[in-house]
Enzyme design. Structure first.
Site, short mmCIF file in Angstrom:
data_model
loop_
_atom_site.label_atom_id
_atom_site.label_comp_id
_atom_site.label_asym_id
_atom_site.label_seq_id
_atom_site.Cartn_x
_atom_site.Cartn_y
_atom_site.Cartn_z
N THR A 70 0.80 -1.24 0.00
CA THR A 70 0.00 0.00 0.00
C THR A 70 0.82 1.28 0.00
O THR A 70 0.25 2.37 -0.02
CB THR A 70 -0.93 0.03 1.22
OG1 THR A 70 -0.15 -0.10 2.42
CG2 THR A 70 -1.95 -1.10 1.17
N THR A 109 -9.04 -0.12 -4.52
CA THR A 109 -8.77 1.29 -4.20
C THR A 109 -9.41 2.27 -5.19
O THR A 109 -9.57 1.96 -6.38
CB THR A 109 -7.24 1.52 -4.18
OG1 THR A 109 -6.96 2.92 -4.01
CG2 THR A 109 -6.59 1.07 -5.47
N ASP A 110 -9.72 3.45 -4.68
CA ASP A 110 -10.17 4.56 -5.52
C ASP A 110 -9.10 4.98 -6.52
O ASP A 110 -9.41 5.59 -7.55
CB ASP A 110 -10.53 5.77 -4.63
CG ASP A 110 -9.35 6.23 -3.78
OD1 ASP A 110 -8.72 5.38 -3.12
OD2 ASP A 110 -9.04 7.44 -3.78
N TYR A 134 1.21 1.54 -8.00
CA TYR A 134 0.29 1.01 -6.98
C TYR A 134 -1.10 0.80 -7.59
O TYR A 134 -1.70 -0.28 -7.48
CB TYR A 134 0.22 1.96 -5.79
CG TYR A 134 -0.95 1.69 -4.87
CD1 TYR A 134 -0.98 0.56 -4.05
CD2 TYR A 134 -2.05 2.55 -4.83
CE1 TYR A 134 -2.07 0.29 -3.23
CE2 TYR A 134 -3.14 2.30 -4.01
CZ TYR A 134 -3.14 1.17 -3.21
OH TYR A 134 -4.21 0.92 -2.39
N LYS A 138 -3.15 -2.77 -8.38
CA LYS A 138 -4.45 -3.05 -7.76
C LYS A 138 -5.51 -3.35 -8.83
O LYS A 138 -6.34 -4.25 -8.65
CB LYS A 138 -4.90 -1.89 -6.87
CG LYS A 138 -4.05 -1.69 -5.62
CD LYS A 138 -4.11 -2.87 -4.66
CE LYS A 138 -5.38 -2.90 -3.86
NZ LYS A 138 -5.37 -4.01 -2.86
N TRP A 159 -8.81 6.29 1.45
CA TRP A 159 -8.40 7.08 2.62
C TRP A 159 -8.65 6.33 3.94
O TRP A 159 -9.21 6.87 4.89
CB TRP A 159 -9.15 8.41 2.65
CG TRP A 159 -8.91 9.34 1.50
CD1 TRP A 159 -8.47 9.03 0.25
CD2 TRP A 159 -9.11 10.76 1.49
NE1 TRP A 159 -8.39 10.16 -0.53
CE2 TRP A 159 -8.78 11.24 0.20
CE3 TRP A 159 -9.57 11.68 2.45
CZ2 TRP A 159 -8.87 12.59 -0.15
CZ3 TRP A 159 -9.66 13.01 2.09
CH2 TRP A 159 -9.31 13.47 0.82
#
Length: 299
Positions: A70, A109-110, A134, A138, A159
Site C-alpha cells: 500500500t 482502491t479509488d 500502486y 491493484k 483514505w
C-alpha cells in the site's frame, strides 16, 4: 463456516478481528508478520500451493484479503513486488476459492480512477485509468480475480484509517500535537474510510452470502467509504478539533508544495449507491466515524 483472513495484523485485519469476536463462524487469521500477543497463523499468499493447502485442509468457505502493498510512492521503485502482492497474490486466493466454490473478498482502491478528470462520484462500472504503479497493480488484481472464475466481492475503498498501524489520522494526531504550524493539501478531495465501518460492512455481506453460497448472485465490484466529501486539509482540521489539539495552526496548501513521484487523484469520491441498495448497509458520515476512532484511541 470457516473464514480465512489474510493480512490480519494490518488496519482492516485488526478490525475484522474485533467485529468477528461474537461470530459463530470460525476465523483463521493469517499474516507474514507476527505480532507479540496476537494469535496469527503464518501464510505467504504469494505461494499458490501454500494457499491451496491452507484452504483445503481447513475447509475454507471464504477469504477476506486484507493484505496488500500500500505504499504508493515506494511502489514506483518496487514494481515487481507490488505486482506480486497486489495482483499475483489475489489471483492465488481467487484460484483457491474457485477450486472449492468459495467467496473471495478483495479490497481495492479509488486510485484505479486516478487519471480521469471526473467531478462526480465514481460508479463501479466506470473503466479504470490509474496513474501509478500502486494503482495499476491493484487494477491488475481486480482483473485477475474476475478472470479466475471464482465468486468474488471486490470492494474499492479510499483514505482508510483506524486505531491500528500507520495511517493519516494517527500521523496528524501526532503532528497537530507537536507542531506549531502544519500545511495540508486542500486540492485533493475524497472521503475517509474508518476501517471498522468497512469491517462491519464485510460482515453484513458474509451473512448474506451464507444464504446463497452456490452461484452467489451478488458477486461483483462495490464501492465503500464513509459518507460525505472533504479535502485532506478538512480531514486534518477535524482530527485536530476532535482531539482537542487546537494550538496547531493548520493551513491549506497546493499539492505541488509536496512533490511526489505519483500523481494522486484530485477528485476521489466513490458512489456507494450499489452497496447500500444491494445489502441494505447504512454508512456513517465521515465526521461521526472520525469522532469514534479518536475516542477509541484516547481510551
Amino acid at each position: 463456516m470457516n473464514i480465512l483472513v489474510t493480512g490480519a495484523n494490518g488496519q482492516l485485519g485488526n478490525e475484522i478481528r474485533i467485529v468477528s469476536r461474537n461470530s459463530t463462524d470460525h476465523y483463521i487469521f493469517t499474516d507474514v508478520n507476527q505480532v507479540e500477543g496476537v494469535e496469527t497463523t503464518y501464510l505467504d499468499i504469494t505461494d499458490r500451493e501454500a494457499v491451496r493447502k491452507m484452504v483445503v485442509e481447513n475447509h475454507i468457505s471464504a477469504i477476506i484479503n486484507c493484505a496488500a502493498f500500500t505504499n504508493v510512492d515506494a511502489a514506483e521503485t518496487n514494481e515487481a513486488l507490488a505486482e506480486k502482492l497486489n495482483a499475483d497474490a489475489p489471483e492465488n486466493l481467487a484460484i483457491a476459492m474457485a477450486e472449492v466454490g468459495g467467496l473471495l473478498f478483495q479490497i481495492s482502491t479509488d486510485y484505479v480512477f486516478g487519471g480521469d478528470p471526473y467531478s462526480v462520484p465514481y460508479r463501479e462500472n466506470q473503466p479504470g485509468n490509474p496513474t501509478g504503479v500502486y494503482a495499476w497493480t491493484k487494477l491488475h488484481g481486480e482483473q485477475k480475480i474476475m478472470a479466475s472464475g471464482c465468486q468474488y466481492v471486490i470492494i474499492r475503498t479510499a483514505w482508510m484509517y483506524s486505531e491500528f498501524g500507520k495511517n493519516f489520522c494517527k500521523t496528524m494526531l501526532n503532528l497537530t500535537a507537536t507542531k506549531p504550524q502544519l500545511k495540508v493539501v486542500f486540492d485533493q478531495v475524497g472521503t475517509p474510510t474508518y476501517a471498522l465501518d468497512l469491517a462491519k460492512a464485510i460482515m453484513v455481506i458474509l451473512e448474506d452470502y451464507k444464504k446463497e453460497p452456490v452461484n452467489y448472485s451478488k458477486s461483483g465490484i462495490y464501492h465503500f467509504s464513509n459518507e460525505g466529501v472533504c479535502s485532506w486539509y478538512d480531514f486534518t482540521k477535524m482530527i485536530a478539533e476532535y482531539s482537542g489539539q487546537t494550538d496547531c495552526d493548520v493551513q491549506p496548501c497546493h499539492s505541488n508544495e509536496f512533490p511526489s513521484p505519483v500523481t494522486r487523484p484530485s477528485f476521489s469520491v466513490l458512489d456507494k449507491t450499489k452497496i447500500k441498495d444491494t445489502f441494505g448497509i447504512q454508512i456513517p458520515y465521515w465526521t461521526d466515524s472520525l469522532k469514534t476512532c479518536i475516542k477509541n484511541l484516547k481510551e
